[in-house]
Design an enzyme around this catalytic site. Structure first.
Site, PDB file in Angstrom:
ATOM      1  N   GLU A 110      43.820 -21.100  30.113  1.00 53.09           N
ATOM      2  CA  GLU A 110      44.398 -21.102  28.632  1.00 53.09           C
ATOM      3  C   GLU A 110      44.274 -22.849  28.344  1.00 53.09           C
ATOM      4  O   GLU A 110      44.709 -23.172  27.540  1.00 53.09           O
ATOM      5  CB  GLU A 110      46.194 -20.804  27.986  1.00 53.09           C
ATOM      6  CG  GLU A 110      45.884 -19.028  27.796  1.00 53.09           C
ATOM      7  CD  GLU A 110      47.892 -18.524  27.756  1.00 53.09           C
ATOM      8  OE1 GLU A 110      48.441 -19.885  27.677  1.00 53.09           O
ATOM      9  OE2 GLU A 110      47.045 -17.790  27.240  1.00 53.09           O
ATOM     10  N   TYR A 135      48.685 -10.897  31.755  1.00 55.17           N
ATOM     11  CA  TYR A 135      47.299 -11.683  32.349  1.00 55.17           C
ATOM     12  C   TYR A 135      46.542 -10.923  33.325  1.00 55.17           C
ATOM     13  O   TYR A 135      47.212  -9.957  33.504  1.00 55.17           O
ATOM     14  CB  TYR A 135      47.491 -13.237  33.189  1.00 55.17           C
ATOM     15  CG  TYR A 135      46.532 -13.478  33.781  1.00 55.17           C
ATOM     16  CD1 TYR A 135      45.435 -14.499  33.167  1.00 55.17           C
ATOM     17  CD2 TYR A 135      46.862 -13.392  35.402  1.00 55.17           C
ATOM     18  CE1 TYR A 135      44.771 -15.092  33.930  1.00 55.17           C
ATOM     19  CE2 TYR A 135      45.188 -13.364  36.060  1.00 55.17           C
ATOM     20  CZ  TYR A 135      44.520 -14.718  35.411  1.00 55.17           C
ATOM     21  OH  TYR A 135      43.312 -15.050  36.063  1.00 55.17           O
ATOM     22  N   TYR A 152      44.046  -6.235  20.885  1.00 51.87           N
ATOM     23  CA  TYR A 152      44.883  -6.688  20.198  1.00 51.87           C
ATOM     24  C   TYR A 152      44.257  -5.691  18.806  1.00 51.87           C
ATOM     25  O   TYR A 152      45.845  -4.268  18.391  1.00 51.87           O
ATOM     26  CB  TYR A 152      45.332  -7.910  20.257  1.00 51.87           C
ATOM     27  CG  TYR A 152      45.935  -8.422  21.303  1.00 51.87           C
ATOM     28  CD1 TYR A 152      46.395  -8.123  22.278  1.00 51.87           C
ATOM     29  CD2 TYR A 152      46.640  -9.638  21.140  1.00 51.87           C
ATOM     30  CE1 TYR A 152      46.097  -8.968  23.699  1.00 51.87           C
ATOM     31  CE2 TYR A 152      46.011 -10.322  22.762  1.00 51.87           C
ATOM     32  CZ  TYR A 152      46.617 -10.093  23.764  1.00 51.87           C
ATOM     33  OH  TYR A 152      47.086 -10.567  24.940  1.00 51.87           O
TER      34      TYR A 152
END
Length: 162
Positions: free
Chosen positions: A24, A84, A129
């Protein structure tokens, strides 16, 4: 295989938190320690919970979550803090399996919401998602108060013994 984390998993969870922070683009932000994580997950009053994804008996991913509460529904929900999967295990269904396990927890406990945040540039995760039916909350913006601003605001509190 998805299983609940145990205290023995703290070092590997901590390592994967560091890997996630690097992914990230904020490796310096991951400052949690093993003792902090162990207390949060396995102390007398756990503040968070974790699941481990395994392949061939080795941890390849994790999900760290905590309960939230909706005043509108009057029920708890799950807030997914971290999801993760290690690069070598991506694409094998571990992320989806972790999400399914958390959805199962929600349904079994009568929780009506399962929420998380995702960086807007993380297209692989956003695709996953969307594929499971999750939808972005486009009209909402996440706010965060940290550091000096947090301390400055706290100094204005009128609550005794918060």
């Amino acid at each position: 295989m998805i299983r609940r984390a145990t205290p023995d998993d703290v070092p590997v969870i901590l390592a994967m938190i560091g890997e996630l922070a690097a992914y990230e683009r904020e490796p310096q932000a991951a400052r949690a320690t093993g003792p902090q994580l162990e207390e949060a997950l396995f102390g007398p009053q756990p503040a968070a919970f974790a699941l481990i994804a395994e392949a061939g008996g080795a941890p390849v991913g994790f999900a760290l979550w905590f309960r939230n509460f909706s005043t509108w529904t009057g029920t708890h929900g799950v807030y997914l803090e971290d999801l993760y999967v290690r690069p070598e295990a991506r694409g094998d269904g571990h992320g989806k399996a972790l999400l399914a396990a958390l959805a199962e927890i929600c349904v079994a406990r009568g929780y009506e919401r399962f929420e998380w945040s995702v960086l807007d540039w993380n297209e692989p995760s956003i695709g996953l998602y969307r594929s499971i039916g999750a939808r972005p909350m486009d009209e909402w913006t996440v706010f965060r108060l940290t550091g000096e601003a947090l301390h400055d605001l706290a100094a204005t509190s009128r609550v005794n013994g918060a």
